[in-house]
Design a protein around this motif. Structure first.
Motif, short mmCIF file in Angstrom:
data_model
loop_
_atom_site.label_atom_id
_atom_site.label_comp_id
_atom_site.label_asym_id
_atom_site.label_seq_id
_atom_site.Cartn_x
_atom_site.Cartn_y
_atom_site.Cartn_z
N ASN A 55 0.80 -1.23 0.00
CA ASN A 55 0.00 0.00 0.00
C ASN A 55 0.83 1.27 0.00
OD1 ASN A 55 -2.36 -1.43 -0.05
ND2 ASN A 55 -2.61 -1.43 2.17
N SER A 56 2.00 1.25 0.59
CA SER A 56 2.82 2.46 0.69
C SER A 56 3.53 2.79 -0.63
CB SER A 56 3.87 2.28 1.77
OG SER A 56 4.75 1.21 1.42
N GLY A 57 3.40 1.92 -1.64
CA GLY A 57 4.10 2.11 -2.91
C GLY A 57 5.45 1.41 -2.94
N GLU A 58 5.83 0.82 -1.80
CA GLU A 58 7.07 0.06 -1.75
C GLU A 58 6.85 -1.32 -2.37
OE1 GLU A 58 9.42 1.43 2.18
OE2 GLU A 58 7.59 0.29 2.55
N VAL A 59 7.95 -1.98 -2.73
CA VAL A 59 7.85 -3.37 -3.16
C VAL A 59 8.29 -4.26 -2.01
CG1 VAL A 59 8.17 -2.97 -5.63
CG2 VAL A 59 10.15 -3.37 -4.20
N GLU A 60 7.67 -5.41 -1.96
CA GLU A 60 7.99 -6.41 -0.95
C GLU A 60 8.48 -7.64 -1.70
OE1 GLU A 60 5.43 -6.90 2.85
OE2 GLU A 60 4.72 -8.36 1.38
N ILE A 61 9.71 -8.06 -1.41
CA ILE A 61 10.30 -9.21 -2.09
C ILE A 61 10.52 -10.31 -1.06
CG2 ILE A 61 12.30 -10.04 -3.38
CD1 ILE A 61 12.64 -7.10 -4.36
N SER A 62 9.99 -11.49 -1.35
CA SER A 62 10.15 -12.65 -0.47
C SER A 62 10.96 -13.70 -1.21
CB SER A 62 8.80 -13.23 -0.09
OG SER A 62 8.03 -12.27 0.59
N ILE A 63 12.04 -14.15 -0.58
CA ILE A 63 12.89 -15.20 -1.14
C ILE A 63 12.81 -16.40 -0.21
CG2 ILE A 63 15.25 -15.85 -1.76
CD1 ILE A 63 15.81 -12.77 -2.03
#
Length: 168
Positions: A55-63
Motif C-alpha cells: 500500500n505504501s508504494g514500496e515493493v515487498e520481495i520474499s525469497i
C-alpha cells in the motif's frame, strides 16, 4: 629419460592448473543462493521469489530457498523500487519489512525461526548489489541471527549470497 621427466612435469603442471581453477567455476551465475548456517555451508536446491507492491508504494520481495528435507532460508526485503540497488538494510526488527527466517530439516512448511522472535540481539544486514525490474532479477548478500519463539536456539546465517534470482 629426459622426455619422461618433461612429460611428468607437464602432467603435474596441468593437474595443478585444473585444481586451481575448479573452485571459481563451481558457482552458478544465476538463480543461486548459498549461506553458512551455524558455520556449515548450505546451498539452495530450489528458490522461489515473489515480488508485490504494498500500500505504501514500496515493493515487498520474499525469497524462500529450500534444500533437501524441506530445510529453508527465508529473506524478506521491503523498500521503494528506486532505492533497492546499492542498498544496505540493517535488520533490527520486523517493523521495516526486512527479515530473515529459517526452517530446520524435516519441519513442515511453517517458519520455525525468525529474526524478530525474541532474539536477545536482533542483528543482520541485507545488501542489494543488483536489482533489475525490467529483466526481473535481484542479487545481493546477507547475514544475521534468527531465533525460535521466545528467543531460544539462535541460528547464525553468515556469508550469504544470492545471484540473479528471477521473480516469479
Amino acid at each position: 629419460m629426459y622426455q619422461l621427466r618433461t612429460l611428468n612435469y607437464s602432467f603435474i603442471s596441468i593437474l595443478i592448473l585444473l585444481f586451481a581453477c575448479s573452485d571459481n567455476n563451481d558457482i552458478p551465475t544465476e538463480n543461486y543462493l548459498r549461506v553458512r548456517v551455524n558455520g556449515v555451508e548450505w546451498e539452495a536446491f530450489q528458490i522461489n521469489i515473489q515480488k508485490q507492491e504494498v500500500n505504501s508504494g514500496e515493493v515487498e520481495i520474499s525469497i524462500v530457498a529450500t534444500s533437501d528435507l524441506n530445510e529453508a532460508v527465508i529473506i524478506g526485503i521491503q523498500a521503494f523500487e528506486n532505492e533497492l540497488q546499492g542498498r544496505t538494510q540493517e535488520v533490527t526488527s520486523l517493523a521495516n519489512g526486512d527479515f530473515f527466517g529459517y526452517r530446520s530439516p524435516g519441519a513442515g512448511t511453517g517458519l520455525e525461526t525468525h529474526s524478530s522472535f525474541g532474539c536477545s540481539s536482533i542483528d543482520g544486514t541485507i545488501f542489494i548489489e543488483e536489482y533489475n525490474a525490467e529483466e526481473g532479477y535481484i542479487s545481493g548478500s546477507f547475514g544475521g541471527t534468527v531465533c525460535e519463539q521466545g528467543g531460544q536456539n539462535p541460528i547464525t546465517l553468515t556469508e550469504g549470497t544470492f545471484t540473479r534470482l528471477a521473480f516469479d
